[in-house]
Design an enzyme around this catalytic site. Sequence first.
Site, PDB file in Angstrom:
ATOM      1  N   GLU A  18     -11.989   2.430   5.988  1.00 10.43           N
ATOM      2  CA  GLU A  18     -10.891   2.515   6.962  1.00 10.43           C
ATOM      3  C   GLU A  18     -10.756   3.971   7.408  1.00 10.43           C
ATOM      4  OE1 GLU A  18      -6.372   0.764   7.422  1.00 10.43           O
ATOM      5  OE2 GLU A  18      -6.811   2.015   5.683  1.00 10.43           O
ATOM      6  N   GLN A  58      -9.611   0.768  -0.427  1.00  9.89           N
ATOM      7  CA  GLN A  58     -10.071   1.321   0.847  1.00  9.89           C
ATOM      8  C   GLN A  58     -10.420   2.796   0.659  1.00  9.89           C
ATOM      9  OE1 GLN A  58      -6.697   0.472   3.414  1.00  9.89           O
ATOM     10  NE2 GLN A  58      -7.618  -1.455   4.099  1.00  9.89           N
ATOM     11  N   GLU A 100       0.829  -1.217   0.000  1.00 11.75           N
ATOM     12  CA  GLU A 100       0.000   0.000   0.000  1.00 11.75           C
ATOM     13  C   GLU A 100       0.856   1.257   0.000  1.00 11.75           C
ATOM     14  OE1 GLU A 100      -3.553   2.032   2.690  1.00 11.75           O
ATOM     15  OE2 GLU A 100      -2.225   0.545   3.596  1.00 11.75           O
ATOM     16  N   ASP A 157      -5.690   2.701  -1.604  1.00 12.00           N
ATOM     17  CA  ASP A 157      -6.411   3.434  -0.562  1.00 12.00           C
ATOM     18  C   ASP A 157      -6.690   4.841  -1.087  1.00 12.00           C
ATOM     19  OD1 ASP A 157      -7.110   5.011   1.701  1.00 12.00           O
ATOM     20  OD2 ASP A 157      -6.184   3.536   3.016  1.00 12.00           O
TER      21      ASP A 157
END
Length: 261
Positions: free
Chosen positions: A241, A205, A144, A179
């Site tokens: 998240e 996310q 990530e 993300d």
Amino acid sequence: MSGPTRLRLSANLGFLYADLPLAEAIQRAARAGFDAVECHWPYDEPIADVRAALGETGLAMVSMNARKGPNRDDFGLAALPGREAEARTGIEEAIAYGAAIGAKRVHVLAGRIEANDVSRACFVETLRFAAQRASRRDMAILIEPMNRRDAPGYFLSTIEQAAEIVTQVGEPNCRILFDCYHVQINQGDLLRRFEAHRDLIGHVQFAGVPERGAPDLGELAYERLLPAIRDLGYEGAFGAEYRPGGPTEDSLSWMKAFGRS
């Protein structure tokens, strides 16, 4: 006027219901209308309890993290030369725990280090080890990119850098964790970046930008962005998240846009 868009939503229990034991948090996420769950570091939780909660609710454990490392300042080990043995031990532990609870993905953190030829080579070799081990359990490995404001000095900061590394690893189960929160802060142009790297992305996310609060707070219109990502071919769950800033239940009004009452 069209109604709410129903997407598969995953509750990240590292932030949501974080005050509860993991098994209870899973139960609460199911009652709230989430379709799946994910977590950060579940290792102190009894496997039997977590597995039972997942079985009772029917929720899948989408992903979890390998440990950050034993030292206070550690934020992953996989790109740190000289700490390869520690990194591999943590990866083996994560895969074993994940397999026991039915998790399908393990996020391997790179660590805080300058991205140079030496750290990159270390990261690639560690990820290749992780992906080969994970493939034996029908699991995937995630990396990530993180923004430099929240994670100063972190090795991985852009989607393009992550794509180069995943390609170099060369294992089909090594994928990018996209993300939206981190990518927006570091780079922006989310839809085009997602589309350009879709074949390498294993999980998505989201959180409000810039404060990482609830997704209906901030500069991103997730009620449009997430369906657009889905329409580009993404078939997985979307991981919420974010930091709720209080009781998780008080932060869930954003779910109405995705077909939850």
